[in-house]
Design a protein around this motif. Structure first.
Motif, short mmCIF file in Angstrom:
data_model
loop_
_atom_site.label_atom_id
_atom_site.label_comp_id
_atom_site.label_asym_id
_atom_site.label_seq_id
_atom_site.Cartn_x
_atom_site.Cartn_y
_atom_site.Cartn_z
N HIS A 31 0.87 -1.17 0.00
CA HIS A 31 0.00 0.00 0.00
C HIS A 31 0.91 1.22 0.00
CE1 HIS A 31 -3.57 -2.35 0.75
NE2 HIS A 31 -2.90 -3.01 1.68
N VAL A 32 0.52 2.24 -0.75
CA VAL A 32 1.31 3.46 -0.84
C VAL A 32 0.44 4.64 -0.45
CG1 VAL A 32 2.59 5.00 -2.38
CG2 VAL A 32 2.76 2.52 -2.68
N ILE A 33 0.91 5.40 0.51
CA ILE A 33 0.28 6.67 0.85
C ILE A 33 1.06 7.72 0.09
CG2 ILE A 33 -0.22 8.34 2.67
CD1 ILE A 33 -0.27 5.88 4.60
N LEU A 34 0.44 8.28 -0.92
CA LEU A 34 1.09 9.25 -1.80
C LEU A 34 0.44 10.60 -1.53
CD1 LEU A 34 2.98 9.80 -4.21
CD2 LEU A 34 1.09 9.15 -5.72
N TYR A 35 1.24 11.53 -1.01
CA TYR A 35 0.68 12.85 -0.75
C TYR A 35 1.54 13.91 -1.41
CZ TYR A 35 4.03 13.91 3.05
OH TYR A 35 5.15 14.17 3.78
N CYS A 44 2.02 24.49 7.80
CA CYS A 44 0.86 23.62 7.54
C CYS A 44 1.30 22.26 7.01
CB CYS A 44 -0.08 24.31 6.56
SG CYS A 44 -1.48 23.29 6.08
N TRP A 45 2.19 22.26 6.04
CA TRP A 45 2.58 21.00 5.39
C TRP A 45 3.55 20.22 6.26
CZ3 TRP A 45 -1.14 20.34 2.40
CH2 TRP A 45 -1.72 21.42 1.74
N THR A 46 4.34 20.91 7.06
CA THR A 46 5.21 20.20 8.00
C THR A 46 4.36 19.47 9.03
OG1 THR A 46 6.98 21.80 7.69
CG2 THR A 46 7.04 20.50 9.72
N LYS A 47 3.28 20.09 9.47
CA LYS A 47 2.38 19.46 10.43
C LYS A 47 1.79 18.18 9.84
CE LYS A 47 0.06 22.26 12.96
NZ LYS A 47 -0.90 23.21 13.53
N GLU A 48 1.41 18.22 8.55
CA GLU A 48 0.86 17.03 7.89
C GLU A 48 1.91 15.92 7.84
OE1 GLU A 48 -1.50 15.92 3.82
OE2 GLU A 48 0.19 17.29 3.64
N ALA A 49 3.14 16.26 7.47
CA ALA A 49 4.20 15.27 7.38
C ALA A 49 4.50 14.67 8.75
CB ALA A 49 5.46 15.89 6.78
N CYS A 50 4.39 15.48 9.80
CA CYS A 50 4.65 14.99 11.15
C CYS A 50 3.61 13.95 11.58
CB CYS A 50 4.68 16.15 12.14
SG CYS A 50 6.18 17.15 11.99
N VAL A 51 2.39 14.07 11.11
CA VAL A 51 1.36 13.06 11.42
C VAL A 51 1.78 11.73 10.79
CG1 VAL A 51 -1.02 12.36 11.04
CG2 VAL A 51 -0.50 14.72 11.71
N PHE A 52 2.23 11.76 9.55
CA PHE A 52 2.71 10.53 8.93
C PHE A 52 3.89 9.97 9.71
CE2 PHE A 52 0.83 12.36 4.90
CZ PHE A 52 -0.22 11.47 4.86
N ARG A 53 4.81 10.82 10.10
CA ARG A 53 5.98 10.38 10.88
C ARG A 53 5.54 9.74 12.20
NH1 ARG A 53 8.48 15.06 13.63
NH2 ARG A 53 6.66 14.61 14.90
N ASP A 54 4.60 10.38 12.87
CA ASP A 54 4.15 9.89 14.17
C ASP A 54 3.48 8.52 14.09
OD1 ASP A 54 5.14 12.24 15.18
OD2 ASP A 54 3.16 13.18 15.45
N PHE A 55 2.90 8.20 12.94
CA PHE A 55 2.23 6.91 12.75
C PHE A 55 3.04 5.97 11.86
CE2 PHE A 55 -1.21 9.54 14.25
CZ PHE A 55 -1.87 8.68 15.13
N ILE A 59 1.86 2.40 10.17
CA ILE A 59 1.74 2.34 8.72
C ILE A 59 2.62 1.22 8.16
CG2 ILE A 59 2.29 3.62 6.60
CD1 ILE A 59 1.37 6.17 8.17
N GLN A 60 3.84 1.10 8.67
CA GLN A 60 4.72 0.02 8.21
C GLN A 60 4.16 -1.35 8.58
OE1 GLN A 60 8.43 1.30 10.00
NE2 GLN A 60 9.14 2.17 8.07
N ALA A 61 3.49 -1.45 9.72
CA ALA A 61 2.88 -2.72 10.13
C ALA A 61 1.79 -3.16 9.15
CB ALA A 61 2.31 -2.61 11.54
N LEU A 62 1.24 -2.21 8.41
CA LEU A 62 0.22 -2.51 7.40
C LEU A 62 0.86 -2.76 6.03
CD1 LEU A 62 -2.36 0.21 8.43
CD2 LEU A 62 -2.53 -2.26 8.84
N ASP A 63 2.19 -2.90 6.00
CA ASP A 63 2.95 -3.08 4.77
C ASP A 63 2.69 -1.93 3.80
OD1 ASP A 63 4.84 -4.34 3.17
OD2 ASP A 63 3.32 -5.50 2.09
N ALA A 64 2.73 -0.72 4.35
CA ALA A 64 2.50 0.48 3.55
C ALA A 64 3.72 1.39 3.64
CB ALA A 64 1.27 1.21 4.05
N VAL A 65 3.89 2.21 2.63
CA VAL A 65 4.96 3.21 2.61
C VAL A 65 4.34 4.58 2.40
CG1 VAL A 65 6.74 1.63 1.76
CG2 VAL A 65 5.36 2.91 0.14
N ILE A 66 5.07 5.59 2.80
CA ILE A 66 4.62 6.98 2.67
C ILE A 66 5.55 7.68 1.69
CG2 ILE A 66 4.18 9.13 3.91
CD1 ILE A 66 4.33 7.25 6.50
#
Length: 79
Positions: A31-35, A44-55, A59-66
């Motif tokens: 699975h790919v999370i493409l943003y 604003c965009w740093t805050k969005e990226a930090c949410v991905f970082r925090d999870f 996300i990796q446990a779901l075999d997904a990449v960001i």
């Protein structure tokens, strides 16, 4: 070219912050999370990226990449 949520993204080849080529085909079977974001280091965009970082572990446990894409330079991405 419009990209629709939930639909397959078109193949692409881009350069990451380390100067390495990244291709969507490298992530087949995952699975790919493409943003997309307009500019590095904006609040604003740093805050969005930090949410991905925090999870990242979840996300990796779901075999997904960001993958985040912006028009900024490689040097800007490194910062």
């Amino acid at each position: 070219m419009a990209i629709q949520e939930g639909k397959a993204a078109p193949e692409f080849n881009l350069t990451n912050q380390d100067g390495d080529k990244v291709s969507l085909k490298h992530f087949r079977g995952q699975h790919v999370i493409l943003y997309f974001y307009p500019r590095d280091n904006s609040p604003c965009w740093t805050k969005e990226a930090c949410v991905f970082r925090d999870f990242k572990q979840e996300i990796q446990a779901l075999d997904a990449v960001i993958l985040g894409v912006s028009p900024d330079s490689i040097e800007s991405h490194r910062n």
